[in-house]
Design a protein around this motif. Structure first.
Motif, mmCIF file in Angstrom:
data_model
loop_
_atom_site.group_PDB
_atom_site.id
_atom_site.type_symbol
_atom_site.label_atom_id
_atom_site.label_comp_id
_atom_site.label_asym_id
_atom_site.label_seq_id
_atom_site.Cartn_x
_atom_site.Cartn_y
_atom_site.Cartn_z
ATOM 1 N N LYS A 157 4.195 8.414 -7.123
ATOM 2 C CA LYS A 157 5.167 7.434 -6.302
ATOM 3 C C LYS A 157 4.541 6.033 -6.512
ATOM 4 C CE LYS A 157 7.263 10.565 -3.005
ATOM 5 N NZ LYS A 157 7.335 11.078 -1.418
ATOM 6 N N GLN A 158 3.325 6.140 -6.772
ATOM 7 C CA GLN A 158 2.523 4.758 -6.587
ATOM 8 C C GLN A 158 2.753 4.308 -8.055
ATOM 9 O OE1 GLN A 158 1.299 3.167 -3.967
ATOM 10 N NE2 GLN A 158 -0.391 4.197 -3.243
ATOM 11 N N TRP A 159 2.717 5.184 -9.013
ATOM 12 C CA TRP A 159 3.038 4.650 -10.361
ATOM 13 C C TRP A 159 4.420 4.256 -10.730
ATOM 14 C CZ3 TRP A 159 0.423 9.852 -12.207
ATOM 15 C CH2 TRP A 159 -0.826 9.742 -11.930
ATOM 16 N N LEU A 160 5.406 5.002 -9.973
ATOM 17 C CA LEU A 160 6.809 4.649 -10.261
ATOM 18 C C LEU A 160 7.188 3.282 -9.565
ATOM 19 C CD1 LEU A 160 9.727 5.118 -10.683
ATOM 20 C CD2 LEU A 160 9.654 6.676 -8.509
ATOM 21 N N GLU A 161 6.546 2.801 -8.248
ATOM 22 C CA GLU A 161 6.702 1.619 -7.929
ATOM 23 C C GLU A 161 6.185 0.514 -8.757
ATOM 24 O OE1 GLU A 161 6.983 -0.632 -3.719
ATOM 25 O OE2 GLU A 161 5.107 0.799 -3.901
ATOM 26 N N GLN A 189 0.853 -1.404 0.035
ATOM 27 C CA GLN A 189 -0.035 -0.198 -0.105
ATOM 28 C C GLN A 189 0.720 1.191 -0.025
ATOM 29 O OE1 GLN A 189 -2.996 0.205 3.095
ATOM 30 N NE2 GLN A 189 -3.748 2.151 2.674
ATOM 31 N N ARG A 190 1.900 1.170 0.691
ATOM 32 C CA ARG A 190 2.850 2.433 0.753
ATOM 33 C C ARG A 190 3.845 2.438 -0.182
ATOM 34 N NH1 ARG A 190 4.396 4.761 6.553
ATOM 35 N NH2 ARG A 190 5.596 6.124 5.207
ATOM 36 N N PRO A 191 4.089 3.353 -1.022
ATOM 37 C CA PRO A 191 5.072 3.026 -1.783
ATOM 38 C C PRO A 191 6.431 3.046 -1.427
ATOM 39 C CG PRO A 191 3.934 5.290 -1.986
ATOM 40 C CD PRO A 191 3.324 4.627 -1.135
ATOM 41 N N THR A 192 7.288 2.094 -2.184
ATOM 42 C CA THR A 192 8.687 2.143 -1.454
ATOM 43 C C THR A 192 9.628 2.855 -2.748
ATOM 44 O OG1 THR A 192 8.792 -0.089 -1.581
ATOM 45 C CG2 THR A 192 8.188 0.679 0.355
ATOM 46 N N VAL A 193 10.039 3.803 -2.979
ATOM 47 C CA VAL A 193 10.740 3.826 -3.777
ATOM 48 C C VAL A 193 12.191 4.838 -3.087
ATOM 49 C CG1 VAL A 193 8.989 4.430 -5.419
ATOM 50 C CG2 VAL A 193 9.835 6.366 -4.140
ATOM 51 N N PHE A 194 13.318 4.647 -4.154
ATOM 52 C CA PHE A 194 14.306 5.540 -3.755
ATOM 53 C C PHE A 194 14.221 7.060 -3.655
ATOM 54 C CE2 PHE A 194 15.493 1.292 -5.097
ATOM 55 C CZ PHE A 194 16.154 0.635 -4.103
ATOM 56 N N GLU A 195 13.910 7.844 -2.815
ATOM 57 C CA GLU A 195 13.448 9.019 -2.726
ATOM 58 C C GLU A 195 14.678 10.062 -3.056
ATOM 59 O OE1 GLU A 195 10.747 10.657 -0.117
ATOM 60 O OE2 GLU A 195 9.248 9.036 -0.558
ATOM 61 N N ASP A 196 15.910 9.837 -2.995
ATOM 62 C CA ASP A 196 16.977 10.579 -3.226
ATOM 63 C C ASP A 196 17.251 10.589 -4.745
ATOM 64 O OD1 ASP A 196 16.745 12.008 -1.022
ATOM 65 O OD2 ASP A 196 18.289 10.424 0.076
ATOM 66 N N LEU A 225 0.703 -9.251 -11.130
ATOM 67 C CA LEU A 225 0.982 -8.408 -10.295
ATOM 68 C C LEU A 225 -0.056 -8.481 -8.896
ATOM 69 C CD1 LEU A 225 1.429 -5.172 -12.441
ATOM 70 C CD2 LEU A 225 2.913 -5.956 -10.523
ATOM 71 N N LEU A 226 0.303 -8.207 -7.849
ATOM 72 C CA LEU A 226 -0.589 -8.069 -6.777
ATOM 73 C C LEU A 226 -0.451 -6.628 -5.923
ATOM 74 C CD1 LEU A 226 0.499 -11.394 -4.877
ATOM 75 C CD2 LEU A 226 -1.610 -11.156 -6.163
ATOM 76 N N VAL A 227 -1.419 -5.980 -6.219
ATOM 77 C CA VAL A 227 -1.495 -4.394 -5.915
ATOM 78 C C VAL A 227 -2.478 -4.292 -4.653
ATOM 79 C CG1 VAL A 227 -1.840 -2.228 -6.877
ATOM 80 C CG2 VAL A 227 -1.095 -4.024 -8.382
ATOM 81 N N ASP A 228 -2.004 -3.670 -3.563
ATOM 82 C CA ASP A 228 -2.527 -3.690 -2.602
ATOM 83 C C ASP A 228 -3.120 -1.958 -2.318
ATOM 84 O OD1 ASP A 228 -3.866 -3.783 -0.004
ATOM 85 O OD2 ASP A 228 -1.869 -4.289 1.038
ATOM 86 N N GLU A 229 -4.466 -1.827 -2.454
ATOM 87 C CA GLU A 229 -5.141 -0.573 -2.115
ATOM 88 C C GLU A 229 -4.312 0.574 -3.016
ATOM 89 O OE1 GLU A 229 -6.664 0.535 1.749
ATOM 90 O OE2 GLU A 229 -6.355 -1.608 2.572
ATOM 91 N N PRO A 230 -4.269 0.547 -4.242
ATOM 92 C CA PRO A 230 -3.673 1.575 -5.002
ATOM 93 C C PRO A 230 -4.342 2.908 -4.740
ATOM 94 C CG PRO A 230 -4.873 0.032 -6.418
ATOM 95 C CD PRO A 230 -4.936 -0.516 -4.879
#
Length: 246
Positions: free
Chosen positions: A153-157, A88-95, A169-174
């Motif tokens: 961020k969701q789309w990036l992930e 549910q929470r996007p995990t991207v490399f923010e920097d 693809l398993l997508v949780d509460e997009p």
């Protein structure tokens, strides 16, 4: 048509509580499916079992045309077999930039020497551009990921998952936390992705599920309560009682 993923009679208990209870589920190779249900229905545990995070006490989980048992594989092997999961929470490399995030996610030889001497190629740049375009970020590739909106961020992930070339693809509460415009774009994206792969969307937002316009599986107490179109399942008296009526 044979199923891409077939979950057959799985059950799992935690400290005496049956989180999944004889659940069976299947999805085709190019299909969009919404999974709904009240809190505690078993939605997260179901995804945990498919991705190898949790082992069921009984049942089978079969994958692909050759019906490989996913229960014999670990999490990394399941991911390599073609199953991607978006939390549910996007995990991207923010920097890092959008392009760098997508580049790091690409399928490649991850051995120590390959990583040490890796250089981006023309094919890498082309694939990154394709992925950015596919998830609606073609004009954001140079931007730092931390500057993106929640929806972006969701789309990036999702793009980073697509870089691994998954078949499921398993997508949780997009839709959670998105603006109306972002939700509409996410609907379009998920429907388009499901034309070439299987996409399972776990969601609470019934309006978003209606926009997806796909088959719906309702879970309750770790089992399938109802399945069919949204109109069909929302008319089911059991679904009304345990989910919609609350």
């Amino acid at each position: 048509m044979s199923a891409l993923l077939e979950v057959d009679g799985i059950s799992v208990s935690f400290d005496g509580f049956k989180a999944i209870n004889g659940l069976s589920f299947s999805i085709g190779a190019a299909e969009l499916r919404a999974v709904i249900g009240p809190n505690g229905a078993g939605k997260t545990t179901f995804m945990d079992i498919v991705t190898g995070k949790t082992r069921p006490d009984e049942g089978r989980v079969l994958w692909g045309e050759t019906s490989i048992s996913l229960l014999k594989l670990n999490e990394a092997q399941i991911a390599r077999a073609g199953i991607g999961r978006k939390f549910q929470r996007p995990t991207v490399f923010e920097d890092q930039s959008v392009a760098d995030n997508l580049t790091m996610a690409l399928r490649a030889n991850r051995g120590p020497f390959a990583v040490l001497f890796w250089k981006p190629s023309r094919d890498t740049a082309r694939r990154v551009a394709e992925l950015a375009d596919e998830v609606g970020l073609a004009d954001q590739t140079d931007r730092r990921a931390g500057e993106l909106s929640h929806g972006q961020k969701q789309w990036l992930e999702i793009g980073m998952l697509l870089a691994q070339e998954p078949r499921l693809l398993l997508v949780d509460e997009p839709a959670a936390g998105m603006t109306l415009a972002e939700r509409e774009q996410t609907t379009t994206l998920l429907k388009r992705l499901a034309q070439t792969r299987a996409v399972v969307v776990v969601e609470h937002d019934m309006d978003f599920v209606r926009r997806l316009d796909c088959k719906v599986t309702v879970l309750h107490q770790g089992a399938v309560l109802a399945e069919g179109s949204l109109d069909h399942v929302t008319r089911n008296p059991d679904v009304i009682e345990v989910y919609l009526g609350r």
